[in-house]
Design an enzyme around this catalytic site. Structure first.
Site, PDB file in Angstrom:
ATOM      1  N   HIS A  61      98.175  41.699  82.606  1.00  0.00           N
ATOM      2  CA  HIS A  61      98.422  42.452  83.834  1.00  0.00           C
ATOM      3  C   HIS A  61      99.441  41.754  84.743  1.00  0.00           C
ATOM      4  O   HIS A  61     100.279  42.411  85.355  1.00  0.00           O
ATOM      5  CB  HIS A  61      97.109  42.706  84.573  1.00  0.00           C
ATOM      6  CG  HIS A  61      96.229  43.690  83.863  1.00  0.00           C
ATOM      7  ND1 HIS A  61      94.892  43.460  83.606  1.00  0.00           N
ATOM      8  CD2 HIS A  61      96.509  44.900  83.319  1.00  0.00           C
ATOM      9  CE1 HIS A  61      94.389  44.505  82.961  1.00  0.00           C
ATOM     10  NE2 HIS A  61      95.349  45.382  82.763  1.00  0.00           N
ATOM     11  N   GLU A 105      96.938  58.753  85.279  1.00  0.00           N
ATOM     12  CA  GLU A 105      95.959  58.485  84.222  1.00  0.00           C
ATOM     13  C   GLU A 105      95.463  59.833  83.711  1.00  0.00           C
ATOM     14  O   GLU A 105      95.129  60.714  84.493  1.00  0.00           O
ATOM     15  CB  GLU A 105      94.813  57.631  84.766  1.00  0.00           C
ATOM     16  CG  GLU A 105      93.599  57.504  83.864  1.00  0.00           C
ATOM     17  CD  GLU A 105      93.909  56.920  82.499  1.00  0.00           C
ATOM     18  OE1 GLU A 105      93.558  57.575  81.495  1.00  0.00           O
ATOM     19  OE2 GLU A 105      94.495  55.817  82.432  1.00  0.00           O
ATOM     20  N   ASP A 137      98.767  64.293  82.494  1.00  0.00           N
ATOM     21  CA  ASP A 137      99.421  63.768  81.301  1.00  0.00           C
ATOM     22  C   ASP A 137     100.679  63.005  81.716  1.00  0.00           C
ATOM     23  O   ASP A 137     101.539  63.554  82.407  1.00  0.00           O
ATOM     24  CB  ASP A 137      99.776  64.939  80.382  1.00  0.00           C
ATOM     25  CG  ASP A 137     100.427  64.473  79.093  1.00  0.00           C
ATOM     26  OD1 ASP A 137     101.652  64.240  79.115  1.00  0.00           O
ATOM     27  OD2 ASP A 137      99.732  64.341  78.085  1.00  0.00           O
ATOM     28  N   GLY A 138     100.785  61.748  81.301  1.00  0.00           N
ATOM     29  CA  GLY A 138     101.883  60.897  81.733  1.00  0.00           C
ATOM     30  C   GLY A 138     103.258  61.424  81.367  1.00  0.00           C
ATOM     31  O   GLY A 138     104.193  61.392  82.180  1.00  0.00           O
ATOM     32  N   ASP A 155     101.477  51.284  80.987  1.00  0.00           N
ATOM     33  CA  ASP A 155     100.360  50.502  80.450  1.00  0.00           C
ATOM     34  C   ASP A 155      99.610  51.393  79.476  1.00  0.00           C
ATOM     35  O   ASP A 155      98.600  52.017  79.809  1.00  0.00           O
ATOM     36  CB  ASP A 155      99.454  50.041  81.594  1.00  0.00           C
ATOM     37  CG  ASP A 155      98.277  49.206  81.094  1.00  0.00           C
ATOM     38  OD1 ASP A 155      98.280  48.802  79.922  1.00  0.00           O
ATOM     39  OD2 ASP A 155      97.346  48.970  81.893  1.00  0.00           O
ATOM     40  N   CYS A 156     100.141  51.473  78.257  1.00  0.00           N
ATOM     41  CA  CYS A 156      99.648  52.442  77.281  1.00  0.00           C
ATOM     42  C   CYS A 156      98.896  51.750  76.151  1.00  0.00           C
ATOM     43  O   CYS A 156      98.998  50.542  75.959  1.00  0.00           O
ATOM     44  CB  CYS A 156     100.826  53.231  76.708  1.00  0.00           C
ATOM     45  SG  CYS A 156     102.219  52.178  76.245  1.00  0.00           S
TER      46      CYS A 156
END
Length: 282
Positions: A61, A105, A137-138, A155-156
């Site tokens: 992170h 998210e 949905d990103g 961050d997938c």
């Protein structure tokens, strides 16, 4: 003694002793488990792949957040794609110059679950007034939003199953369209040693949209295979060449503590192993 065997690779894996199962759910499309392990604390795994652990999450992170933000130096608006555990959001909000963070998210239940079982990841970040949480949905968000951002952090999960679209050309094109001039896009990109083909594909897909596309490294113990590659895309090549004194000045001005990141690690992370450079040059 019950153990959990990670199955990211067909011929190689790692196992964790399960001291206690905190949550487990099997649906038609996925299997999620959250359990306690003496070495790594609370561990979350999805479809046989470790997603995050309480003990070493700070490495991932911090590096996925502070490298692009300190390189940029003046990011006021940040977009996070994924990151339902809240770790990236927590780190972004440490930057005093950041005025607004949108996090997209796909599933509210992921956020709720992580608040319950991994509360230290978000550490209250979801309640911060600078944070705007969007359940969507990103890929659709970046392709359709009218908002603009200085830094975008993806961050997938790994590029298999539902997470695969976040490694697609359409996703990268969408990110470029909502990135301000001189902005930075970063994303996790798997193990340098075990998943080098993914890096080659990512570089090829980023190149039509970003003049400067590369990777940097972080060593996260539970993401097996040595260094993890984090993808980098920007039109400003100078952001990857920042001198140590400038990074140190920005870090001192931000005035917060880290556990892995520091300006020296920032510079060192941008130096890639020769086998990676050779693969990317093919």
């Amino acid at each position: 003694m019950t153990s959990y065997l990670e199955k990211l690779y067909e011929t190689y894996g790692q196992s964790f002793v399960i001291d206690e199962v905190l949550f487990e759910q099997q649906t038609d499309s996925w299997h999620l488990i959250i359990f306690r392990n003496q070495q790594f604390g609370t561990v979350m795994a999805l479809d046989g792949i470790i997603q995050t652990t309480e003990r070493d999450e700070f490495v991932y992170h911090e590096m996925l957040t502070h490298v692009p933000l300190f390189a940029h130096g003046a990011a006021k608006r940040v977009l996070i794609i994924g990151g339902g555990d809240g770790g990236i959001l927590r780190e972004v909000l440490k930057h005093p110059e950041v005025e607004h963070v949108t996090q997209v998210e796909i599933d509210q239940s992921v956020i709720d679950m992580c608040k319950t079982y991994l509360p230290k990841h978000s550490d209250g970040a979801f309640d911060n007034p600078r944070a705007n949480i969007v359940i969507a949905d990103g890929i659709e968000y970046v392709c359709n939003t009218d908002e603009k951002f200085d830094v975008i952090i993806s961050d997938c999960t790994d590029p298999v199953g539902p997470g695969e679209v976040l490694f697609s050309s359409r996703f990268y094109e969408g990110c470029k369209r909502c990135l301000n001039e001189g902005g930075v896009f970063v994303a996790q990109n798997g193990s340098a040693f075990m998943q080098i083909d993914e890096a080659k594909v990512t570089q090829a897909r980023l190149s039509p949209y970003f003049a400067d596309q590369s990777f940097y490294c972080a060593a996260v113990p539970t993401y097996i295979g040595g260094n993890m590659l984090l993808a980098w895309g920007s039109d400003n090549a100078a952001l990857r060449q920042l001198d140590l004194a400038s990074l140190q000045a920005r870090f001192a001005a931000a005035n917060f503590k880290t556990r892995y990141y520091n300006p020296q690690m920032h510079q060192g992370a941008l130096a890639l192993p020769q086998f990676v450079l050779d693969a990317l040059a093919e």
